[in-house]
Design a protein around this motif. Structure first.
Motif, PDB file in Angstrom:
ATOM      1  N   ASN A 183      14.736   1.782 -13.970  1.00 29.51           N
ATOM      2  CA  ASN A 183      13.920   0.621 -13.604  1.00 29.51           C
ATOM      3  C   ASN A 183      14.264   0.042 -12.243  1.00 29.51           C
ATOM      4  N   ASP A 184      15.493   0.274 -11.764  1.00 29.86           N
ATOM      5  CA  ASP A 184      15.892  -0.285 -10.476  1.00 29.86           C
ATOM      6  C   ASP A 184      15.430   0.555  -9.298  1.00 29.86           C
ATOM      7  N   ALA A 185      14.931   1.756  -9.545  1.00 31.31           N
ATOM      8  CA  ALA A 185      14.533   2.652  -8.465  1.00 31.31           C
ATOM      9  C   ALA A 185      13.300   2.128  -7.737  1.00 31.31           C
ATOM     10  N   ILE A 186      13.174   2.503  -6.494  1.00 33.89           N
ATOM     11  CA  ILE A 186      12.006   2.179  -5.678  1.00 33.89           C
ATOM     12  C   ILE A 186      11.039   3.352  -5.778  1.00 33.89           C
ATOM     13  N   VAL A 187       9.840   3.103  -6.235  1.00 33.40           N
ATOM     14  CA  VAL A 187       8.828   4.159  -6.366  1.00 33.40           C
ATOM     15  C   VAL A 187       7.624   3.767  -5.517  1.00 33.40           C
ATOM     16  N   GLY A 188       7.405   4.539  -4.467  1.00 32.12           N
ATOM     17  CA  GLY A 188       6.258   4.304  -3.596  1.00 32.12           C
ATOM     18  C   GLY A 188       5.213   5.379  -3.790  1.00 32.12           C
ATOM     19  N   VAL A 189       3.980   5.065  -3.440  1.00 29.26           N
ATOM     20  CA  VAL A 189       2.861   5.988  -3.686  1.00 29.26           C
ATOM     21  C   VAL A 189       1.959   6.060  -2.458  1.00 29.26           C
ATOM     22  N   SER A 190       1.605   7.275  -2.061  1.00 26.72           N
ATOM     23  CA  SER A 190       0.617   7.481  -1.003  1.00 26.72           C
ATOM     24  C   SER A 190      -0.781   7.257  -1.556  1.00 26.72           C
ATOM     25  N   CYS A 191      -1.537   6.420  -0.876  1.00 25.81           N
ATOM     26  CA  CYS A 191      -2.901   6.110  -1.322  1.00 25.81           C
ATOM     27  C   CYS A 191      -3.945   6.528  -0.288  1.00 25.81           C
ATOM     28  N   TYR A 192      -3.506   7.087   0.825  1.00 26.21           N
ATOM     29  CA  TYR A 192      -4.380   7.674   1.827  1.00 26.21           C
ATOM     30  C   TYR A 192      -5.427   6.665   2.317  1.00 26.21           C
ATOM     31  N   ASP A 193      -6.696   6.972   2.089  1.00 25.62           N
ATOM     32  CA  ASP A 193      -7.774   6.078   2.532  1.00 25.62           C
ATOM     33  C   ASP A 193      -8.532   5.486   1.359  1.00 25.62           C
TER      34      ASP A 193
ATOM     35  N   ILE B  30      -8.706   2.813  -1.742  1.00 26.35           N
ATOM     36  CA  ILE B  30      -8.221   1.597  -2.389  1.00 26.35           C
ATOM     37  C   ILE B  30      -8.077   1.806  -3.893  1.00 26.35           C
ATOM     38  N   ARG B  31      -8.879   2.693  -4.480  1.00 27.48           N
ATOM     39  CA  ARG B  31      -8.779   2.930  -5.921  1.00 27.48           C
ATOM     40  C   ARG B  31      -7.437   3.553  -6.288  1.00 27.48           C
ATOM     41  N   LEU B  32      -6.931   4.428  -5.441  1.00 29.45           N
ATOM     42  CA  LEU B  32      -5.597   4.987  -5.681  1.00 29.45           C
ATOM     43  C   LEU B  32      -4.543   3.889  -5.641  1.00 29.45           C
ATOM     44  N   GLY B  33      -4.715   2.942  -4.731  1.00 30.81           N
ATOM     45  CA  GLY B  33      -3.780   1.828  -4.652  1.00 30.81           C
ATOM     46  C   GLY B  33      -3.824   0.946  -5.884  1.00 30.81           C
ATOM     47  N   LEU B  34      -4.999   0.663  -6.360  1.00 30.14           N
ATOM     48  CA  LEU B  34      -5.135  -0.165  -7.560  1.00 30.14           C
ATOM     49  C   LEU B  34      -4.534   0.537  -8.774  1.00 30.14           C
ATOM     50  N   ASP B  35      -4.760   1.850  -8.876  1.00 32.49           N
ATOM     51  CA  ASP B  35      -4.198   2.614  -9.994  1.00 32.49           C
ATOM     52  C   ASP B  35      -2.677   2.641  -9.917  1.00 32.49           C
ATOM     53  N   ALA B  36      -2.135   2.882  -8.724  1.00 35.55           N
ATOM     54  CA  ALA B  36      -0.682   2.937  -8.564  1.00 35.55           C
ATOM     55  C   ALA B  36      -0.045   1.592  -8.870  1.00 35.55           C
ATOM     56  N   ALA B  37      -0.695   0.527  -8.447  1.00 36.66           N
ATOM     57  CA  ALA B  37      -0.174  -0.811  -8.747  1.00 36.66           C
ATOM     58  C   ALA B  37      -0.149  -1.045 -10.251  1.00 36.66           C
ATOM     59  N   ALA B  38      -1.216  -0.627 -10.938  1.00 37.60           N
ATOM     60  CA  ALA B  38      -1.275  -0.804 -12.392  1.00 37.60           C
ATOM     61  C   ALA B  38      -0.208   0.018 -13.102  1.00 37.60           C
ATOM     62  N   GLN B  39       0.184   1.138 -12.505  1.00 37.32           N
ATOM     63  CA  GLN B  39       1.195   2.006 -13.103  1.00 37.32           C
ATOM     64  C   GLN B  39       2.630   1.543 -12.815  1.00 37.32           C
ATOM     65  N   GLY B  40       2.775   0.533 -11.954  1.00 35.80           N
ATOM     66  CA  GLY B  40       4.105  -0.007 -11.706  1.00 35.80           C
ATOM     67  C   GLY B  40       4.766   0.441 -10.428  1.00 35.80           C
ATOM     68  N   ALA B  41       3.980   0.879  -9.432  1.00 35.51           N
ATOM     69  CA  ALA B  41       4.547   1.244  -8.141  1.00 35.51           C
ATOM     70  C   ALA B  41       5.179   0.030  -7.473  1.00 35.51           C
ATOM     71  N   ASP B  42       6.163   0.280  -6.622  1.00 37.66           N
ATOM     72  CA  ASP B  42       6.840  -0.804  -5.901  1.00 37.66           C
ATOM     73  C   ASP B  42       6.224  -1.082  -4.541  1.00 37.66           C
ATOM     74  N   TYR B  43       5.606  -0.064  -3.941  1.00 36.89           N
ATOM     75  CA  TYR B  43       4.890  -0.263  -2.680  1.00 36.89           C
ATOM     76  C   TYR B  43       3.809   0.795  -2.570  1.00 36.89           C
ATOM     77  N   LEU B  44       2.838   0.541  -1.690  1.00 30.46           N
ATOM     78  CA  LEU B  44       1.715   1.451  -1.481  1.00 30.46           C
ATOM     79  C   LEU B  44       1.659   1.837  -0.006  1.00 30.46           C
ATOM     80  N   ALA B  45       1.385   3.108   0.260  1.00 29.56           N
ATOM     81  CA  ALA B  45       1.253   3.587   1.637  1.00 29.56           C
ATOM     82  C   ALA B  45      -0.183   4.024   1.897  1.00 29.56           C
ATOM     83  N   PHE B  46      -0.747   3.551   2.993  1.00 26.66           N
ATOM     84  CA  PHE B  46      -2.119   3.899   3.365  1.00 26.66           C
ATOM     85  C   PHE B  46      -2.133   4.502   4.767  1.00 26.66           C
TER      86      PHE B  46
END
Length: 215
Positions: free
Chosen positions: A111-121, A123-139
């Protein structure tokens, strides 16, 4: 710097602001450390990325970089490979669209790990990653990138729309100290750079210039 520290310091969800430094594909272990060490003081975090290295070399390089990052109090993120991040004690992992789910990385790293997600271009990928518990989003990419010249292009207003997630945002792709302020003004908490630092005539000066954009 601990993993929790990285989250606490964000203006939004507690993440660092500043230069999100990404390593070059350096085949020589010693040279990689020699290139990273002088610029690390100007980085908010370091992502290890080497698409050309063997699994054994990747393990060696991450182990060595973890020591550097611990001394510099800079979080170390491993690109693409949650298992490598777990085995080396890195602070977290950055996931592309084919690198597995946030939940799987969280289960492996804790739970303490930092998990970031590439969301490219997208916004739906960003919303999904946020819902899954990502710590940051990259665009991105926001500009033409010498590292990924064929990367999908993202519009700067995407960062403004992504603020709805409440997560820290990383902007990537062709960003230089000259154009960084436009993406920061749009909502980027961190600016990712590889060639902008490591291919610069003076990498330390380049890293310092990126960091100064957040002053």
């Amino acid at each position: 710097m601990t993993r929790h520290d990285m989250r606490r310091e964000s203006p939004q969800a507690g993440l660092l602001r500043g230069l999100y430094l990404i390593t070059p594909d350096e085949p020589d272990d010693g040279r990689l450390l020699a290139r990273v060490a002088p610029v690390l003081a100007h980085a908010a975090c370091l992502q290890y990325r080497n698409k050309r290295a063997s699994p054994r070399q990747r393990l060696r390089q991450v182990d060595a970089l973890r020591t550097l990052c611990t001394e510099a109090r800079v979080p170390l993120i491993v690109n693409d490979d949650a298992a490598l991040a777990a085995s080396t004690g890195a602070d977290g992992v950055h996931l592309g669209e084919h690198d597995g789910a946030v939940a799987a990385a969280r289960a492996l790293l804790g739970n303490d790990a930092i998990v970031g997600v590439s969301c490219y271009d997208d916004i739906r990928l960003g919303l999904d990653a946020a819902a899954q518990g990502a710590d940051y989003l990259a665009f991105g990419a926001f500009f033409v990138s010498p590292t990924k010249p064929t990367a999908r292009r993202a519009s700067i207003d995407l960062l403004q729309r992504a603020r709805i997630t409440g997560l820290p945002l990383v902007a990537i792709g062709g960003i230089s100290p000259d154009n960084a302020r436009s993406v920061i003004a749009a909502g980027a908490d961190m600016i990712a750079a590889i060639s902008g630092v490591f291919d610069a005539p003076d990498p330390v000066a380049a890293a310092r210039a990126y960091a100064a954009c957040f002053a």
